[in-house]
Design a protein around this motif. Sequence first.
Motif, PDB file in Angstrom:
ATOM      1  N   ILE A   7       0.837  -1.207   0.000  1.00  0.00           N
ATOM      2  CA  ILE A   7       0.000   0.000   0.000  1.00  0.00           C
ATOM      3  C   ILE A   7       0.866   1.250   0.000  1.00  0.00           C
ATOM      4  O   ILE A   7       0.545   2.246  -0.668  1.00  0.00           O
ATOM      5  N   ASP A   8       2.001   1.205   0.695  1.00  0.00           N
ATOM      6  CA  ASP A   8       2.891   2.370   0.739  1.00  0.00           C
ATOM      7  C   ASP A   8       3.664   2.522  -0.562  1.00  0.00           C
ATOM      8  O   ASP A   8       3.860   3.647  -1.059  1.00  0.00           O
ATOM      9  N   ALA A   9       4.112   1.413  -1.134  1.00  0.00           N
ATOM     10  CA  ALA A   9       4.841   1.492  -2.404  1.00  0.00           C
ATOM     11  C   ALA A   9       3.941   2.051  -3.498  1.00  0.00           C
ATOM     12  O   ALA A   9       4.357   2.901  -4.299  1.00  0.00           O
ATOM     13  N   ALA A  10       2.686   1.594  -3.532  1.00  0.00           N
ATOM     14  CA  ALA A  10       1.763   2.057  -4.564  1.00  0.00           C
ATOM     15  C   ALA A  10       1.428   3.528  -4.393  1.00  0.00           C
ATOM     16  O   ALA A  10       1.457   4.305  -5.360  1.00  0.00           O
ATOM     17  N   SER A  11       1.114   3.944  -3.169  1.00  0.00           N
ATOM     18  CA  SER A  11       0.671   5.331  -2.966  1.00  0.00           C
ATOM     19  C   SER A  11       1.835   6.312  -3.029  1.00  0.00           C
ATOM     20  O   SER A  11       1.694   7.407  -3.597  1.00  0.00           O
ATOM     21  N   ALA A  12       2.996   5.947  -2.487  1.00  0.00           N
ATOM     22  CA  ALA A  12       4.157   6.832  -2.609  1.00  0.00           C
ATOM     23  C   ALA A  12       4.611   6.911  -4.056  1.00  0.00           C
ATOM     24  O   ALA A  12       4.996   7.980  -4.546  1.00  0.00           O
ATOM     25  N   GLY A  13       4.555   5.778  -4.769  1.00  0.00           N
ATOM     26  CA  GLY A  13       4.927   5.797  -6.186  1.00  0.00           C
ATOM     27  C   GLY A  13       4.016   6.688  -7.006  1.00  0.00           C
ATOM     28  O   GLY A  13       4.473   7.449  -7.859  1.00  0.00           O
ATOM     29  N   ALA A  14       2.705   6.605  -6.750  1.00  0.00           N
ATOM     30  CA  ALA A  14       1.763   7.460  -7.481  1.00  0.00           C
ATOM     31  C   ALA A  14       2.022   8.933  -7.185  1.00  0.00           C
ATOM     32  O   ALA A  14       1.961   9.780  -8.090  1.00  0.00           O
ATOM     33  N   TRP A  15       2.313   9.247  -5.925  1.00  0.00           N
ATOM     34  CA  TRP A  15       2.584  10.650  -5.554  1.00  0.00           C
ATOM     35  C   TRP A  15       3.847  11.154  -6.262  1.00  0.00           C
ATOM     36  O   TRP A  15       3.850  12.255  -6.837  1.00  0.00           O
ATOM     37  N   LEU A  16       4.929  10.383  -6.205  1.00  0.00           N
ATOM     38  CA  LEU A  16       6.181  10.797  -6.848  1.00  0.00           C
ATOM     39  C   LEU A  16       6.004  10.935  -8.358  1.00  0.00           C
ATOM     40  O   LEU A  16       6.503  11.880  -8.973  1.00  0.00           O
ATOM     41  N   HIS A  17       5.286  10.009  -8.961  1.00  0.00           N
ATOM     42  CA  HIS A  17       5.046  10.001 -10.396  1.00  0.00           C
ATOM     43  C   HIS A  17       4.295  11.260 -10.818  1.00  0.00           C
ATOM     44  O   HIS A  17       4.675  11.953 -11.774  1.00  0.00           O
ATOM     45  N   GLY A  18       3.206  11.583 -10.099  1.00  0.00           N
ATOM     46  CA  GLY A  18       2.431  12.773 -10.429  1.00  0.00           C
ATOM     47  C   GLY A  18       3.202  14.051 -10.215  1.00  0.00           C
ATOM     48  O   GLY A  18       3.129  14.996 -11.022  1.00  0.00           O
TER      49      GLY A  18
END
Length: 456
Positions: A412-423
Amino acid sequence: MASLPEGALMQRAAAGLAYAVIGHLRGRGLGGVYGKRVVLLVGSGDNGGDALYAGAILARRGVQVEAWLLADRAHSGGVAALRAAGGGVVKLSEGYRSLSGSQPSVVVDGIVGIGGKPGLRPDAEEALAMLAGVPVVSVDTPSGVCVDTGEIDGAHVTADLTVTFGSHKPCHLLDPAASACGTVQLVDIGLRLPKPVIESLEAADVADLVPRPAPDGHKYTRGVVGLRVGSATYPGAALLAVSGANTGLAGMVRYVGTASEWVKRHNPEVVGDGQAQAWVVGSGSADGANSALAFARASGVPLVIDADSLRALNGPLGVPAILTPHAGELAALIREDRGDVEARPLHYARLAAKRFDAVVLLKGRRTTIASPDPDTPVRVNTTGTSWLATAGSGDVLGGLIGSLLAAGLAPIDAASAGAWLHGTAATLASAGGPVTASGVAAAIPAVIRSLPAVSS
């Protein structure tokens, strides 16, 4: 809370609302607020009370305030306060007649609050139609949207500004309702808040999650991410996924696939097959998607499953996994209509997370990330830019999430942190204009450097 005088929270909310309206008027280049005209659309509940008390504050600042009552009753204290301040309180029909004069500068939507049902009554629809073209400031939420799910069912207000109190509500974060909120301004009125069911990461949260090398760390302790992506048909997908993974967040990147020579030419640090702490599969894999998933699944390590490999799923995988579909891919995966998935992203992300016992990252303007654990709040990513809707951006995201997963973050952290960094990387690389997927990947290290310092 029990020690607060009766009505104190409403007074705080009204003050925050009034000054937000003043800021909105000034922000539109209309000069001072004296003499400006504001219409309040007032329902029968506390939402209407907030609007009335805010109207009283505005009236005392010289604003011409008129409340149009949409029900037989309204908040009595608010009505008295507005009249005492020199504002007008009229029935809806009388308000329509007053439009023969000057148009309002702002409409304040105090029709229904967080307890309202989706949709609007005909009189509210009529009032909004009469005021079409006038900027709208909504109180707490745009009237008519579903507050708890972000869904829209029937007529609703589309606000330019939504002023909310205490905390953001699900409809402020989740599409399609979030698109009706305009700019959301949060006013702290001193509420004690329960544990959220929906949350959104901010920069400080991501800074705490991003893996940082230990003083005695080396490439293996920092995590090894492997990618089985791309194909002869889509070799670029391999290069883009690798570029998302090869941003320095993991200690080593492995690539296995038909685009090996091309990948290594552009990323000389990338090595070949071997053990990994996480695998990324599916991006541009075409006919090799099923075998890539089968191999990665047999390794027993966490997986990121994207694009073509999603089609091979029929149930839980038996290993920690992150699925990264867009609405069309999720619709095909769970045999639902794409339009329904787009209309109810929270519902379908949760449904898929439970069905596949995996974290589901449902891509969209507001990416929705659901855990199979029902007690874990759903996370909604609010970073990004419309320019991010470009070929290959999802490949970059998959690789980036894989590197975070390999470095030790929970799914859950990898997915949400990845989405934040990507955006955020997309916004940085775009600088207000077009951006490519390669440009997004290149900007990720700069975003990480810009994160707030982590307190020890």
